[in-house]
Design an enzyme around this catalytic site. Sequence first.
Site, PDB file in Angstrom:
ATOM      1  CG  ASP A 164       9.031  21.911  53.788  1.00 17.95           C
ATOM      2  OD1 ASP A 164       8.280  21.048  54.277  1.00 17.95           O
ATOM      3  OD2 ASP A 164       9.249  23.014  54.323  1.00 17.95           O
ATOM      4  CE  LYS A 171       2.050  22.747  59.267  1.00 18.51           C
ATOM      5  NZ  LYS A 171       3.085  23.529  58.580  1.00 18.51           N
ATOM      6  CE1 TYR A 224       4.948  33.949  62.194  1.00 16.31           C
ATOM      7  CE2 TYR A 224       3.550  32.060  62.655  1.00 16.31           C
ATOM      8  CZ  TYR A 224       4.668  32.609  62.075  1.00 16.31           C
ATOM      9  OH  TYR A 224       5.528  31.796  61.391  1.00 16.31           O
ATOM     10  CE1 TYR A 230       6.317  29.858  58.081  1.00 15.91           C
ATOM     11  CE2 TYR A 230       5.650  27.555  57.992  1.00 15.91           C
ATOM     12  CZ  TYR A 230       6.020  28.665  58.723  1.00 15.91           C
ATOM     13  OH  TYR A 230       6.118  28.579  60.085  1.00 15.91           O
TER      14      TYR A 230
HETATM   15  C1  PLP Z   1       4.357  24.051  58.984  1.00 14.76           C
HETATM   16  C2  PLP Z   1       5.474  23.933  58.027  1.00 14.76           C
HETATM   17  C3  PLP Z   1       6.810  23.910  58.462  1.00 14.76           C
HETATM   18  C4  PLP Z   1       7.192  24.070  59.916  1.00 14.76           C
HETATM   19  O1  PLP Z   1       6.720  23.036  60.713  1.00 14.76           O
HETATM   20  P1  PLP Z   1       6.574  23.258  62.306  1.00 14.76           P
HETATM   21  O2  PLP Z   1       6.173  21.915  62.802  1.00 14.76           O
HETATM   22  O3  PLP Z   1       5.528  24.303  62.478  1.00 14.76           O
HETATM   23  O4  PLP Z   1       7.900  23.693  62.800  1.00 14.76           O
HETATM   24  C5  PLP Z   1       7.798  23.774  57.507  1.00 14.76           C
HETATM   25  N1  PLP Z   1       7.499  23.663  56.208  1.00 14.76           N
HETATM   26  C6  PLP Z   1       6.234  23.665  55.747  1.00 14.76           C
HETATM   27  C7  PLP Z   1       5.970  23.496  54.289  1.00 14.76           C
HETATM   28  C8  PLP Z   1       5.177  23.815  56.643  1.00 14.76           C
HETATM   29  O5  PLP Z   1       3.926  23.850  56.187  1.00 14.76           O
END
Ligand code: PLP
Length: 426
Positions: A247, A276, A18, A150
């Site tokens: 997610d 992550k 960003y 997100y």
């Molecule tokens: C960080 C994140 C993503 C994206 O993951 P990247 O490895 O940065 O592409 C997607 N969904 C959630 C909930 C996240 O916290």
Amino acid sequence: MRNDELLALDRAHVWHPYGPMPGRTDPLVVASASGVRLRLAEPAEGRDELIDGMSSWWSAIHGYNHPVLNEAVKGQLDRMSHVMFGGLTHEPAVRLAARLVEITPEPLRHVFLSDSGSVAVEVAVKMCLQHWRSVGRPGKQRLLTWRGGYHGDTWQPMSVCDPQGGMHELWSGVLQRQVFVDAPPVAYEESYAELLRTEIARHADELAAVIVEPVVQGAGGMRFHDPAYLKVLREACDEHDVLLVFDEIATGFGRTGTLFAADQAGVSPDVMCVGKALTGGYLSMAATLCTSKVADGISQGEVPVLAHGPTFMGNPLASAVALASIDLLLSRDWAVDVKRIEAGLREGLAPVAGLPGVKDVRVCGAIGVVQLDHAIDMAAATRAAVGAGVWLRPFRDLIYTMPPYVTGDEDLARICAGVHAAAAAG
Ligand SMILES: *Cc1c(COP(=O)(O)O)cnc(C)c1O
């Protein structure tokens, strides 16, 4: 390289997350990291070492330079660092996939390995759309989500990120228009549950899936909600033939107090994304899991394959360290650590609520959040935290921390002091 040379090159050539180009602020140069500490190449605000309050964006749950994880990478490095995954397979990826199936909710059974969270979400969306297309319902192409979410920075994930005040507002006219409902209230409200049911029913014919972050919405605003809403989503999705995607890229691997946030509601999604913390913060890897129902649907189609195949799919180094990280997590009393950190954050952050300009202080599992009533002065807040010997990365009106699970009580208290200093300065 001298620090000033390095920073000049960084500013001239290197994009940061960003960030503008050329860069306008100097990032701190990290020389090495060990345990919960980042060692700086040059002191900042009188500190040559910072306690990490961010786990490198949710990922370094065991801390840095961990002997067990180091060993896993080194051992795999001597065998092979990578081979293509088309037509070939290998033990680390197969064992990792089987392990993920074992520890995630039933009936998730099949695993697509990719290289980042955003790609894992792309794959999840492709799975859902293709499932419906393959079973003869090609009109089901849209996604429903709640605001404040997100899901990553590539195209499909951007379309389900919070459309207002979020990081992707710029693209609101360009992205696919998804169905948004209000952000979930913190506590259970029957009227909101009813809203979820109504909107899913109303759009059922065009909805491929509902996609949400369960229990904790991360980078969209660090909001928490009652897990009971996940049950409402599950029931409404079942009733109206809509797939449910969780997610868990931020929440997975214990962060909220259960191994996966979905466990708090006893709800299984049809598709789930993890990333992550998957590799303990060592290497870039993510995974999309789905049920046999989703996979079988795809297999019946005119094109009976999932047309996705990242070059570094199933990377052996990442697979090996992911396996080691999961084993390390499960071999420790991780839930006790997360509870201990939760208690420490509650106690340590309570005084922050009394500061002028602080709107809310909230804690869920090993996540602590301070929300201000104004946009934060990032530079001042970061400087104050660094001055307190703590690494934090505030955004918008939020100062937050999700420390490595191995953070000791004394370091945790210092992290809270760092959040306090940042809130007072920002
Ligand atoms: C960080 C994140 C993503 C994206 O993951 P990247 O490895 O940065 O592409 C997607 N969904 C959630 C909930 C996240 O916290």
